[in-house]
Design a protein around this motif. Structure first.
Motif, short mmCIF file in Angstrom:
data_model
loop_
_atom_site.label_atom_id
_atom_site.label_comp_id
_atom_site.label_asym_id
_atom_site.label_seq_id
_atom_site.Cartn_x
_atom_site.Cartn_y
_atom_site.Cartn_z
N SER A 172 43.24 38.26 27.48
CA SER A 172 43.20 39.71 27.22
C SER A 172 44.19 40.49 28.07
O SER A 172 44.99 41.27 27.55
CB SER A 172 41.79 40.22 27.49
N GLU A 173 44.09 40.33 29.39
CA GLU A 173 44.84 41.20 30.30
C GLU A 173 46.08 40.49 30.84
O GLU A 173 46.14 39.28 30.92
CB GLU A 173 43.97 41.60 31.51
N ALA A 174 47.03 41.31 31.27
CA ALA A 174 48.26 40.80 31.87
C ALA A 174 47.92 39.96 33.09
O ALA A 174 46.93 40.19 33.77
CB ALA A 174 49.14 41.97 32.29
N SER A 209 48.83 39.83 36.13
CA SER A 209 49.14 40.30 37.48
C SER A 209 47.88 40.17 38.33
O SER A 209 47.94 40.09 39.55
CB SER A 209 49.62 41.75 37.45
N ASN A 210 46.72 40.13 37.68
CA ASN A 210 45.43 39.97 38.34
C ASN A 210 45.15 38.47 38.53
O ASN A 210 45.12 37.73 37.55
CB ASN A 210 44.36 40.62 37.45
N PRO A 211 44.95 38.02 39.79
CA PRO A 211 44.69 36.59 40.02
C PRO A 211 43.52 36.03 39.20
O PRO A 211 43.50 34.85 38.89
CB PRO A 211 44.37 36.53 41.52
N PHE A 212 42.54 36.91 38.86
CA PHE A 212 41.46 36.44 38.00
C PHE A 212 42.03 35.87 36.69
O PHE A 212 41.62 34.81 36.23
CB PHE A 212 40.49 37.60 37.69
N ARG A 213 42.99 36.59 36.12
CA ARG A 213 43.57 36.17 34.83
C ARG A 213 44.45 34.94 34.99
O ARG A 213 44.44 34.05 34.15
CB ARG A 213 44.39 37.33 34.24
N ILE A 214 45.23 34.90 36.08
CA ILE A 214 46.09 33.74 36.33
C ILE A 214 45.24 32.48 36.45
O ILE A 214 45.51 31.46 35.82
CB ILE A 214 46.90 33.93 37.64
N VAL A 268 34.92 33.66 26.60
CA VAL A 268 34.82 33.49 28.05
C VAL A 268 35.02 34.81 28.77
O VAL A 268 35.75 35.68 28.31
CB VAL A 268 35.83 32.44 28.60
N ASP A 269 34.38 34.98 29.86
CA ASP A 269 34.38 36.08 30.84
C ASP A 269 33.82 37.41 30.34
O ASP A 269 33.01 37.99 30.99
CB ASP A 269 35.71 36.16 31.63
N ARG A 270 34.23 37.92 29.17
CA ARG A 270 33.55 39.08 28.61
C ARG A 270 32.90 38.66 27.30
O ARG A 270 33.35 37.72 26.66
CB ARG A 270 34.53 40.23 28.35
N ALA A 271 31.88 39.42 26.90
CA ALA A 271 31.16 39.07 25.68
C ALA A 271 31.69 39.87 24.48
O ALA A 271 32.24 40.96 24.64
CB ALA A 271 29.68 39.36 25.87
N VAL A 316 34.26 42.89 43.70
CA VAL A 316 33.86 41.73 42.91
C VAL A 316 35.10 40.98 42.43
O VAL A 316 36.04 41.62 41.94
CB VAL A 316 33.04 42.15 41.66
N ASP A 317 35.12 39.69 42.55
CA ASP A 317 36.08 38.72 41.99
C ASP A 317 36.30 37.51 42.90
O ASP A 317 36.21 36.40 42.43
CB ASP A 317 37.47 39.31 41.65
N GLY A 318 36.65 37.77 44.18
CA GLY A 318 36.88 36.63 45.07
C GLY A 318 38.32 36.16 45.10
O GLY A 318 38.60 34.98 45.30
O1 GYE Z 1 36.27 40.77 37.18
C1 GYE Z 1 38.32 41.62 36.47
C2 GYE Z 1 39.03 41.60 35.18
O2 GYE Z 1 36.12 40.34 32.66
C3 GYE Z 1 35.04 39.24 34.43
O3 GYE Z 1 38.01 41.48 34.22
C4 GYE Z 1 36.29 39.87 33.95
C5 GYE Z 1 36.84 40.98 34.81
C6 GYE Z 1 37.25 40.62 36.22
O4 GYE Z 1 39.86 42.67 35.01
O5 GYE Z 1 39.14 41.36 37.56
#
Ligand code: GYE
Length: 303
Positions: free
Chosen positions: A24-26, A28-33, A104-107, A237-239
């Motif tokens: 979904s998202e670019a 740049s966010n380590p969560f996405r990487i 995954v991650d969002r519903a 939130v994320d870690g």
């Molecule tokens: O916490 C956030 C990202 O959907 C769980 O989306 C994910 C969230 C995550 O932008 O960093």
């Protein structure tokens, strides 16, 4: 639970089908990487043919991404949805082609085993409660707190807010929630909302940022305004690695992990589903937690 029989379709061997992953998202966010990497690595290890797309936070782009994945022959879809609503065109087409969807991650709002097979992600209400516990501890139960909300239109933001408020109301009558605004889950958003916040409420005691990127933006805003580490207690939130390092430096009080390593769970579910086995319609991943007592020791596990 769900089976391929009830979902409608034929059993398949995961190693013989093409899997499409829509991010979904670019990145740049380590969560996405980390999330994309986890899916890629697992596909590679299993020798599964994977095709991917990234919608760069544009929802109509994501809808056409998933349609493209289907026209490129994806027979199983793993989707990290940007929004929870608005999926009808994709769901209709996938149903017609009998393509199983794992989110995954969002519903995605809809009926499990009908619109999609399963949702794999965190317990976001619980994340909110754990963030509240961290905030209560950091403030000793007293003070004014602001919430930097995530992006609108998804279950993560709603549920992280719900759990946090529920716990504060139940456990901390001395904490007042005085401000909430969306920082869109981005670093820039978190920074600019925090700049406004400290203009309008210079005495703010705590900030609950619903992801690390916004929390890091808040640190930048506070530092830029001449505040020091720990003046305003921040819980996120994320870690991600940077956020946990900020605990070590004293800028952030605590971080509740949102574990993005969905690869193993997603492919296990797809394999079991293809083999005709029962698959749970909600698979909850385990999240750890960081604060000043373990950040230094565990920062190496952060992503
Ligand atoms: O916490 C956030 C990202 O959907 C769980 O989306 C994910 C969230 C995550 O932008 O960093």
């Amino acid at each position: 639970t769900c089976t391929v029989d009830r979902y409608g379709g034929e059993p398949f061997d995961l190693s013989e089908v093409r899997v499409g992953f829509s991010q979904s998202e670019a990145e740049s966010n380590p969560f996405r990487i980390t999330e994309t990497e986890s899916i890629r690595t697992e596909a590679e290890e299993r020798g599964v043919d994977l095709i991917t797309a990234n919608a760069q936070s544009d929802f109509s782009q994501q809808i056409s991404d998933v349609q493209d994945l289907m026209s490129q022959g994806a027979e199983v879809l793993i989707i990290a949805p940007l929004n929870s609503d608005g999926w009808k065109p994709v769901l209709d087409e996938a149903a017609e082609r009998r393509i199983p969807i794992i989110t995954v991650d969002r519903a995605i709002n809809g009926t499990a085993c009908e619109d999609f097979v399963t949702f794999i992600g965190s317990d976001f209400v619980e994340q909110g409660r754990r963030a509240a516990d961290q905030m209560i501890a950091a403030l000793d139960g007293e003070g004014e707190v602001a919430i930097l909300l995530g992006a609108a239109g998804n279950n993560v933001t709603t549920e992280r807010t719900e759990g946090f408020k529920e716990r504060i109301e139940a456990e901390a009558p001395g904490i007042e929630l005085v401000f909430e605004q969306s920082g869109d889950f981005t670093r820039e958003g978190g920074q600019s909302v925090t700049e406004q916040l400290i203009q309008s409420q210079p005495d703010i005691d705590g900030i609950y940022a619903q992801n690390d990127e916004m929390g890091i933006g808040a640190v930048t805003a506070l530092g830029g305004a001449g505040r020091g580490a720990g003046d305003v207690r921040i819980v996120t939130v994320d870690g991600t690695r940077t956020a946990v390092e900020y605990i070590v430096d004293g800028w952030i009080s605590g971080v509740v992990e949102s574990n993005p390593r969905f690869g193993p769970l997603a492919f296990e579910a797809a394999e079991a589903f293809g083999a005709g086995e029962e698959v749970g319609t909600q698979l909850i991943i385990t999240d750890r937690e960081y604060d000043s007592s373990n950040a230094e020791e565990e920062v190496g596990d952060a992503y």
